[in-house]
Design a protein around this motif. Sequence first.
Motif, PDB file in Angstrom:
ATOM      1  N   LEU A 290       0.767  -1.064  -0.028  1.00 12.94           N
ATOM      2  CA  LEU A 290       0.281   0.299   0.367  1.00 12.94           C
ATOM      3  C   LEU A 290       0.689   1.713   0.081  1.00 12.94           C
ATOM      4  O   LEU A 290       2.495   1.147   0.565  1.00 12.94           O
ATOM      5  N   LYS A 291       0.215   2.179  -0.185  1.00 10.27           N
ATOM      6  CA  LYS A 291       1.464   3.445  -1.348  1.00 10.27           C
ATOM      7  C   LYS A 291       0.974   4.195   0.715  1.00 10.27           C
ATOM      8  O   LYS A 291      -0.126   4.536   1.231  1.00 10.27           O
ATOM      9  N   GLU A 292       2.374   4.756   1.268  1.00 17.54           N
ATOM     10  CA  GLU A 292       2.224   5.283   2.432  1.00 17.54           C
ATOM     11  C   GLU A 292       1.555   6.998   1.815  1.00 17.54           C
ATOM     12  O   GLU A 292       2.074   7.611   1.965  1.00 17.54           O
ATOM     13  N   LYS A 293       0.638   7.202   2.913  1.00 18.91           N
ATOM     14  CA  LYS A 293       0.971   9.289   3.150  1.00 18.91           C
ATOM     15  C   LYS A 293       2.028   9.338   3.760  1.00 18.91           C
ATOM     16  O   LYS A 293       2.025   8.835   4.745  1.00 18.91           O
ATOM     17  N   ASN A 294       2.135  10.827   3.241  1.00 11.26           N
ATOM     18  CA  ASN A 294       3.019  11.566   4.629  1.00 11.26           C
ATOM     19  C   ASN A 294       4.755  10.679   4.700  1.00 11.26           C
ATOM     20  O   ASN A 294       5.069  10.433   5.545  1.00 11.26           O
ATOM     21  N   SER A 295       4.869   9.824   3.749  1.00  7.82           N
ATOM     22  CA  SER A 295       5.629   8.838   4.299  1.00  7.82           C
ATOM     23  C   SER A 295       7.323   9.720   4.300  1.00  7.82           C
ATOM     24  O   SER A 295       8.299   8.896   4.341  1.00  7.82           O
ATOM     25  N   SER A 296       7.303  10.667   3.805  1.00  6.01           N
ATOM     26  CA  SER A 296       8.574  12.028   3.811  1.00  6.01           C
ATOM     27  C   SER A 296       8.596  12.173   5.424  1.00  6.01           C
ATOM     28  O   SER A 296       9.735  12.382   5.176  1.00  6.01           O
ATOM     29  N   ILE A 297       7.455  12.162   5.940  1.00  5.97           N
ATOM     30  CA  ILE A 297       8.154  12.797   7.681  1.00  5.97           C
ATOM     31  C   ILE A 297       8.287  11.706   8.425  1.00  5.97           C
ATOM     32  O   ILE A 297       8.465  10.370   8.135  1.00  5.97           O
ATOM     33  N   ILE A 298       9.550  11.497   9.017  1.00  6.96           N
ATOM     34  CA  ILE A 298      10.357  10.939   9.856  1.00  6.96           C
ATOM     35  C   ILE A 298       9.870  10.925  10.733  1.00  6.96           C
ATOM     36  O   ILE A 298      10.460  11.917  11.513  1.00  6.96           O
ATOM     37  N   LEU A 299      10.780  10.257  11.328  1.00  2.24           N
ATOM     38  CA  LEU A 299      11.169  10.357  13.281  1.00  2.24           C
ATOM     39  C   LEU A 299      11.721  11.313  14.030  1.00  2.24           C
ATOM     40  O   LEU A 299      12.608  11.252  13.127  1.00  2.24           O
ATOM     41  N   LYS A 300      11.695  12.830  14.654  1.00  5.18           N
ATOM     42  CA  LYS A 300      12.087  13.875  15.427  1.00  5.18           C
ATOM     43  C   LYS A 300      13.027  12.670  16.393  1.00  5.18           C
ATOM     44  O   LYS A 300      12.511  11.748  16.463  1.00  5.18           O
ATOM     45  N   GLU A 301      14.173  13.258  16.388  1.00  5.25           N
ATOM     46  CA  GLU A 301      14.971  12.427  18.204  1.00  5.25           C
ATOM     47  C   GLU A 301      15.028  12.772  19.171  1.00  5.25           C
ATOM     48  O   GLU A 301      14.746  11.599  19.697  1.00  5.25           O
ATOM     49  N   SER A 302      13.785  13.355  19.422  1.00  7.35           N
ATOM     50  CA  SER A 302      13.077  13.199  20.197  1.00  7.35           C
ATOM     51  C   SER A 302      11.324  12.379  21.081  1.00  7.35           C
ATOM     52  O   SER A 302      11.760  11.464  21.704  1.00  7.35           O
ATOM     53  N   ASP A 303      11.251  11.432  19.426  1.00  8.35           N
ATOM     54  CA  ASP A 303      10.234  10.358  19.277  1.00  8.35           C
ATOM     55  C   ASP A 303      11.292   9.598  20.090  1.00  8.35           C
ATOM     56  O   ASP A 303      10.895   8.944  20.528  1.00  8.35           O
ATOM     57  N   LYS A 304      12.534   9.507  19.614  1.00  7.73           N
ATOM     58  CA  LYS A 304      13.189   7.750  19.240  1.00  7.73           C
ATOM     59  C   LYS A 304      13.672   7.868  21.018  1.00  7.73           C
ATOM     60  O   LYS A 304      13.271   6.148  21.003  1.00  7.73           O
ATOM     61  N   LYS A 305      13.981   8.956  21.400  1.00 12.40           N
ATOM     62  CA  LYS A 305      14.198   8.821  22.787  1.00 12.40           C
ATOM     63  C   LYS A 305      13.384   8.807  22.964  1.00 12.40           C
ATOM     64  O   LYS A 305      13.258   7.644  24.443  1.00 12.40           O
ATOM     65  N   ASN A 306      12.157   8.802  23.117  1.00  7.86           N
ATOM     66  CA  ASN A 306      10.983   8.544  23.932  1.00  7.86           C
ATOM     67  C   ASN A 306      10.269   7.043  23.591  1.00  7.86           C
ATOM     68  O   ASN A 306       9.884   6.451  25.032  1.00  7.86           O
ATOM     69  N   ILE A 307      10.657   6.790  22.391  1.00  2.00           N
ATOM     70  CA  ILE A 307      10.615   5.147  21.784  1.00  2.00           C
ATOM     71  C   ILE A 307      11.573   4.557  22.965  1.00  2.00           C
ATOM     72  O   ILE A 307      11.505   3.204  23.335  1.00  2.00           O
ATOM     73  N   GLN A 308      12.394   4.901  22.432  1.00  2.00           N
ATOM     74  CA  GLN A 308      14.147   3.787  23.822  1.00  2.00           C
ATOM     75  C   GLN A 308      13.611   3.975  25.293  1.00  2.00           C
ATOM     76  O   GLN A 308      14.083   3.177  25.962  1.00  2.00           O
ATOM     77  N   LYS A 309      13.205   4.994  25.936  1.00  2.00           N
ATOM     78  CA  LYS A 309      12.337   4.792  26.973  1.00  2.00           C
ATOM     79  C   LYS A 309      11.158   3.330  27.570  1.00  2.00           C
ATOM     80  O   LYS A 309      10.873   3.437  28.216  1.00  2.00           O
TER      81      LYS A 309
END
Length: 287
Positions: A232-251
């Motif tokens: 399936l074609k992804e909408k907004n596929s150019s938007i990537i995770l911010k570093e702040s989001d990655k840190k939250n996920i790691q926690k």
Amino acid sequence: MILQAENKYNKVKSGLYIVATPIGNLSDITLRALDVLKKSDYILCEDTRTSKNLLDRYEIRSKLISNHKFNEKKNLSKIIDILKSESVVSLISDAGTPSVSDPGAILINECVTNKIDIFPISGASAVSTAVSVSGFNEKYFFYGFFPEKNNKLKEDFEKLANLNSCIVFFISPRKFNKSIKDIRLYFSGRKILICREMTKFYEEYIRSDINNLEPFESDPKGELTIVISEKLKEKNSSIILKESDKKNIQKMIKKLSIKDITDLISQNTNVPKKEIYNYCLKLKNEK
């Protein structure tokens, strides 16, 4: 003159008939299939007890020969001899079209070698039935039953994940529950249709995004036919995770499930769920 024409069309030639039978509802059989089965000298069945339910309903009294994956090679010379005597022999499976993930290919190839006529009697198939209600791309790849060994399954999934068509599988509920993690990993971002007890009274069709796929709480009855959608074609596929989001996920990764993290992060960002899910999966696999 009319009588001669009727006799011509009522006659069944000698040879091997590959006869499709219902996948559930016993009414789903063609008139031609019933005619051929009634005129058969022998009917080859996977399980004679299962086949008798259908044959008794339509008062078909042809002789039955048990022919399944454990004895089909042993039966081969006997059946070829019967066919060479100009008999009419039908091959049926427990349900659906024979030789599609069922015994039949060995006998068919031997008939080809011996120049014995083979006739298909079309009808029900779990594959086309499931695809017809999926709403997915009409182009599909039929895989068949999941292999027993998990290594083989992962190896095949890696290849199948590159196909941009829908993919059809047969699988037991228990095996399905055990394979959900791999289905999510290799087919993330696609949709899935799970078909259970098709054409029967308790038939059920479960539709889900693969990223949200959950196991059955208890094993449902019968085998499943599952259809995975094309990519399936992804909408907004150019938007990537911010570093702040990655840190939250790691926690959160040690405390919450990937699904919960994906749902939480997606509420506060425009990043596609697939992007979040894949990042979580990467963290899990690095452990």
